[in-house]
Design an enzyme around this catalytic site. Sequence first.
Site, short mmCIF file in Angstrom:
data_model
loop_
_atom_site.label_atom_id
_atom_site.label_comp_id
_atom_site.label_asym_id
_atom_site.label_seq_id
_atom_site.Cartn_x
_atom_site.Cartn_y
_atom_site.Cartn_z
N ASP A 63 19.20 26.05 -2.05
CA ASP A 63 18.97 25.17 -3.20
C ASP A 63 20.29 24.84 -3.90
OD1 ASP A 63 19.39 27.64 -4.35
OD2 ASP A 63 17.62 27.57 -5.66
N SER A 64 21.40 25.40 -3.39
CA SER A 64 22.72 24.96 -3.85
C SER A 64 22.91 23.47 -3.57
CB SER A 64 23.82 25.76 -3.14
OG SER A 64 23.62 25.77 -1.74
N ASP A 102 15.36 27.65 1.20
CA ASP A 102 15.19 28.22 -0.14
C ASP A 102 13.93 27.69 -0.80
OD1 ASP A 102 17.07 30.11 -0.85
OD2 ASP A 102 18.53 28.64 -1.58
N LYS A 132 13.49 31.63 1.86
CA LYS A 132 14.24 32.61 1.06
C LYS A 132 13.81 32.45 -0.39
CE LYS A 132 18.90 32.23 0.14
NZ LYS A 132 18.92 32.07 -1.32
N GLU A 201 24.20 38.77 -3.29
CA GLU A 201 25.23 37.85 -3.80
C GLU A 201 25.94 38.47 -5.01
OE1 GLU A 201 24.05 33.80 -4.55
OE2 GLU A 201 25.95 33.33 -5.54
#
Length: 286
Positions: A63-64, A102, A132, A201
């Site tokens: 989703d970045s 995502d 994810k 992360e």
Amino acid sequence: MSTTFTIDTSTSRATPVAAPMKRLTVPAIRDRKGKEPLVMLTAYTVRMAQLLDPHCDILLVGDSLGQVIYGFPSTLQVTLDMMCAHGAAVVRGSYHSVVVIDMPFGSYEASPEHAFVSASRIMSETGAAAVKLEGGQAMAPTIAFLSQRGIPVMAHIGLTPQAVNALGGYGARGRTNAEHDQIIADARAVADAGAFAIVAEGVIEPLAKSITAEVSCPVIGIGASADCDGQVLVAEDMLGLFERTPRFVKRYGDMAAHISAAVETYASEVRSRAFPTPDQTYQPKK
Ligand code: KIV
């Protein structure tokens, strides 16, 4: 890695894509725990998927893309429609990697049932192998619910960007005892719930190592440790598309400079009428 090339004319520009390697599976990824490190990069478009796929084990439609493709200030504005459209493109552009998509903010947190509706839509519309989602202990029941119903889940713990407002920023996690213990508890909970892999992360390195040593599924690090079971980066970051990148990114290319130089030359040739030349124009047939 050896690659056999065939022409796949199903893509709009008939770009040769690597084929036919057998696509990796979720069980094969899980089985890589403690073995050869997993290579994972983000991909959002068909052409990037084609370029990255032969070298990767996992392509993440992260989703970045909200920031990288759409220019949003965070990932919170990303929708299920966007994830499905980009996810399907990445599946069309890849033959080898496991594609993981995502789940966007708001599409899974309310209940396991809500998460199932969103995840099943992602799986059926894109053809991806897994989803994810962000969150540790609190999301464990949802991870179990999805996994037991045929939807493999990669968990994402530590710095979880969808929680930026609650976390107060994108700083590294695990520096206080409370945070450290919570992240260990999160890793255990999502692994026990059936996550086939975990993205860790922005966690301090000793903590990343402990998590990796402790859980039975692969831990894929980003800003974590080379001792994780694999690494993930945003492809555009490591390719040098942006001037500013986070500390944990290593730049393996200078895409921004290449694009600027090419476009500068194009603009100057258009202005001087040096482009197009006879090679790029059509004349009447003789
Ligand atoms: O959205 C994303 O790209 C991610 C990776 C950075 C792990 O979640």
